[in-house]
Design an enzyme around this catalytic site. Sequence first.
Site, PDB file in Angstrom:
ATOM      1  N   THR A  88       4.415   2.606   5.736  1.00 55.99           N
ATOM      2  CA  THR A  88       3.015   2.187   5.747  1.00 55.99           C
ATOM      3  C   THR A  88       2.247   3.075   6.717  1.00 55.99           C
ATOM      4  O   THR A  88       2.772   3.412   7.793  1.00 55.99           O
ATOM      5  CB  THR A  88       2.829   0.700   6.147  1.00 55.99           C
ATOM      6  OG1 THR A  88       1.467   0.508   6.569  1.00 55.99           O
ATOM      7  CG2 THR A  88       3.723   0.259   7.280  1.00 55.99           C
ATOM      8  N   GLY A 121       0.833  -1.204   0.000  1.00 55.93           N
ATOM      9  CA  GLY A 121       0.000   0.000   0.000  1.00 55.93           C
ATOM     10  C   GLY A 121       0.865   1.251   0.000  1.00 55.93           C
ATOM     11  O   GLY A 121       1.854   1.311   0.727  1.00 55.93           O
ATOM     12  N   ASP A 124      -0.001   2.206   8.516  1.00 53.70           N
ATOM     13  CA  ASP A 124      -0.464   1.398   9.656  1.00 53.70           C
ATOM     14  C   ASP A 124       0.473   1.474  10.873  1.00 53.70           C
ATOM     15  O   ASP A 124       0.056   1.123  11.979  1.00 53.70           O
ATOM     16  CB  ASP A 124      -0.610  -0.078   9.250  1.00 53.70           C
ATOM     17  CG  ASP A 124      -1.534  -0.260   8.059  1.00 53.70           C
ATOM     18  OD1 ASP A 124      -2.408   0.596   7.861  1.00 53.70           O
ATOM     19  OD2 ASP A 124      -1.376  -1.249   7.317  1.00 53.70           O
ATOM     20  N   ASP A 161       6.139  -4.945   5.979  1.00 51.37           N
ATOM     21  CA  ASP A 161       6.910  -6.166   6.250  1.00 51.37           C
ATOM     22  C   ASP A 161       6.748  -7.230   5.163  1.00 51.37           C
ATOM     23  O   ASP A 161       7.648  -8.049   4.963  1.00 51.37           O
ATOM     24  CB  ASP A 161       6.680  -6.715   7.654  1.00 51.37           C
ATOM     25  CG  ASP A 161       5.228  -6.799   8.022  1.00 51.37           C
ATOM     26  OD1 ASP A 161       4.380  -6.587   7.120  1.00 51.37           O
ATOM     27  OD2 ASP A 161       4.925  -7.084   9.197  1.00 51.37           O
ATOM     28  N   ARG A 197      -5.197  -1.883   9.040  1.00 57.57           N
ATOM     29  CA  ARG A 197      -5.155  -3.343   8.833  1.00 57.57           C
ATOM     30  C   ARG A 197      -5.406  -4.065  10.150  1.00 57.57           C
ATOM     31  O   ARG A 197      -6.465  -3.873  10.731  1.00 57.57           O
ATOM     32  CB  ARG A 197      -3.828  -3.756   8.203  1.00 57.57           C
ATOM     33  CG  ARG A 197      -3.908  -5.081   7.486  1.00 57.57           C
ATOM     34  CD  ARG A 197      -2.578  -5.465   6.900  1.00 57.57           C
ATOM     35  NE  ARG A 197      -2.245  -4.695   5.725  1.00 57.57           N
ATOM     36  CZ  ARG A 197      -2.607  -5.021   4.472  1.00 57.57           C
ATOM     37  NH1 ARG A 197      -3.290  -6.108   4.261  1.00 57.57           N
ATOM     38  NH2 ARG A 197      -2.280  -4.280   3.454  1.00 57.57           N
ATOM     39  N   ASP A 216       2.747  -0.524  11.686  1.00 49.43           N
ATOM     40  CA  ASP A 216       2.661  -1.856  12.296  1.00 49.43           C
ATOM     41  C   ASP A 216       3.902  -2.708  12.067  1.00 49.43           C
ATOM     42  O   ASP A 216       3.825  -3.935  12.101  1.00 49.43           O
ATOM     43  CB  ASP A 216       1.421  -2.585  11.742  1.00 49.43           C
ATOM     44  CG  ASP A 216       1.505  -2.796  10.238  1.00 49.43           C
ATOM     45  OD1 ASP A 216       2.384  -2.185   9.591  1.00 49.43           O
ATOM     46  OD2 ASP A 216       0.698  -3.571   9.700  1.00 49.43           O
ATOM     47  N   ARG A 259       0.961  -5.170  -5.104  1.00 50.89           N
ATOM     48  CA  ARG A 259       1.214  -6.349  -4.268  1.00 50.89           C
ATOM     49  C   ARG A 259       1.333  -7.507  -5.254  1.00 50.89           C
ATOM     50  O   ARG A 259       0.373  -7.822  -5.929  1.00 50.89           O
ATOM     51  CB  ARG A 259       0.060  -6.570  -3.279  1.00 50.89           C
ATOM     52  CG  ARG A 259      -0.046  -5.446  -2.247  1.00 50.89           C
ATOM     53  CD  ARG A 259      -1.068  -5.779  -1.170  1.00 50.89           C
ATOM     54  NE  ARG A 259      -1.053  -4.779  -0.111  1.00 50.89           N
ATOM     55  CZ  ARG A 259      -1.899  -3.754  -0.026  1.00 50.89           C
ATOM     56  NH1 ARG A 259      -2.845  -3.604  -0.927  1.00 50.89           N
ATOM     57  NH2 ARG A 259      -1.808  -2.882   0.950  1.00 50.89           N
TER      58      ARG A 259
HETATM   59  O1  F6P Z   1      -1.452  -1.288   4.687  1.00 50.73           O
HETATM   60  C1  F6P Z   1      -2.025  -0.090   4.291  1.00 50.73           C
HETATM   61  C2  F6P Z   1      -3.508  -0.242   4.097  1.00 50.73           C
HETATM   62  O2  F6P Z   1      -4.027   1.015   3.722  1.00 50.73           O
HETATM   63  C3  F6P Z   1      -4.279  -0.804   5.298  1.00 50.73           C
HETATM   64  O3  F6P Z   1      -4.523   0.158   6.281  1.00 50.73           O
HETATM   65  C4  F6P Z   1      -5.507  -1.338   4.635  1.00 50.73           C
HETATM   66  O4  F6P Z   1      -6.078  -2.395   5.386  1.00 50.73           O
HETATM   67  C5  F6P Z   1      -4.995  -1.841   3.311  1.00 50.73           C
HETATM   68  O5  F6P Z   1      -3.772  -1.181   3.064  1.00 50.73           O
HETATM   69  C6  F6P Z   1      -5.924  -1.620   2.141  1.00 50.73           C
HETATM   70  O6  F6P Z   1      -5.370  -2.200   1.042  1.00 50.73           O
HETATM   71  P1  F6P Z   1      -5.865  -1.966  -0.452  1.00 50.73           P
HETATM   72  O7  F6P Z   1      -5.293  -0.665  -0.913  1.00 50.73           O
HETATM   73  O8  F6P Z   1      -5.328  -3.109  -1.197  1.00 50.73           O
HETATM   74  O9  F6P Z   1      -7.360  -1.893  -0.407  1.00 50.73           O
END
Ligand code: F6P
Length: 336
Positions: A135, A15, A137, A107, A181, A139, A76
């Site tokens: 990120t 992300g 998050d 990670d 997340r 995290d 991803r």
């Molecule tokens: O890891 C970053 C994040 O924005 C999280 O907070 C969220 O759960 C996820 O990515 C959303 O992913 P996507 O952009 O694939 O919907």
Amino acid sequence: MEKQVKRIGVLTSGGDAPGMNAAVRAVVRTAVSRGIDCVGIRRGWNGLINSDFINMDASSVSHIIDKGGTMLYTARSEEFMQESGRAKALATCKLLGLDGIVAIGGDGTFRGALALSRQAAEAGHSLQVVGVPATIDNDIGCSHYTIGFDTACNTAIECIDKLRDTMQSHERCSVVEVMGRHAGYLALYVGIAVGATAVLIPEREINFDRDIVEKIRRARLAGTTHYMIVVAEGAGSALEIGKRIHEEIGIDPRVTVLGHIQRGGSPSARDRETASRMGYEAVMALAEGRGNRVIATRDGRIIDLDMEEALSTTKTFEMDRYQILEALSSTKQMEL
Ligand code: F6P
């Protein structure tokens, strides 16, 4: 003798996070200043699989420090999770003559980097990798801070402040879902900063009566006629929480899911500055022959750690911050 680093690649993966561009800029400019060639790999690990890259020089990263998103695009990659995908990526690394890669992301990105470096070593090819944590998050176990978190908090706060204006006027309850997340950092920091009535996070088991009903009751007794409930996406769905509030308390909340808006926007001072320092240190690690490292922050200092060790580090959730939130949100004495 240490192998001289001549050419490195830089990519963003997972992300996107505000400040990724500032990190890319720092990597490219530091490499140039050390006489190292730099290649931008586009669309995360997919760029290595598909030979999707651009040669970069100091001017390729002009005027990006203030931009959200990532100029290198991100993805991803499912294919990269497979050995066969990484074999294709390694062929591109060889073709480009890469000695190292700076991988900016979470990670999952670092796990991919380590797997690539190991597969390279098995094939007799030396490829050093360095991870830069980015990120929203926050995290990543080994680092107190990840690029993008501050900006995402500020964006969520700005949105919630606006929501509060209308909730206050209509004397309503607002239930706001923030990202994160599986982690509750974003929700907790934002909850403290907006003076939320209650915050639900995945790190703390939810007891609806204690965490919502009681909090609203206390706020009511204190004379408040609007309530702000912040829900971390990992703690449950704001829609479900809103429904339950309606059923059990009889008030009619409005639900807002902030979603991807939290990932955008011009990075804050903290994110630009941290990204610049981390990008610099990532290239210095490679230039000094320290491969398979993760750049991290510890109490504001930038350090680098062995990547395997970094990946096995878990973060202790700052429960004391939750206690601060509790103390500040109960405006009446407990006995009431
Ligand atoms: O890891 C970053 C994040 O924005 C999280 O907070 C969220 O759960 C996820 O990515 C959303 O992913 P996507 O952009 O694939 O919907």
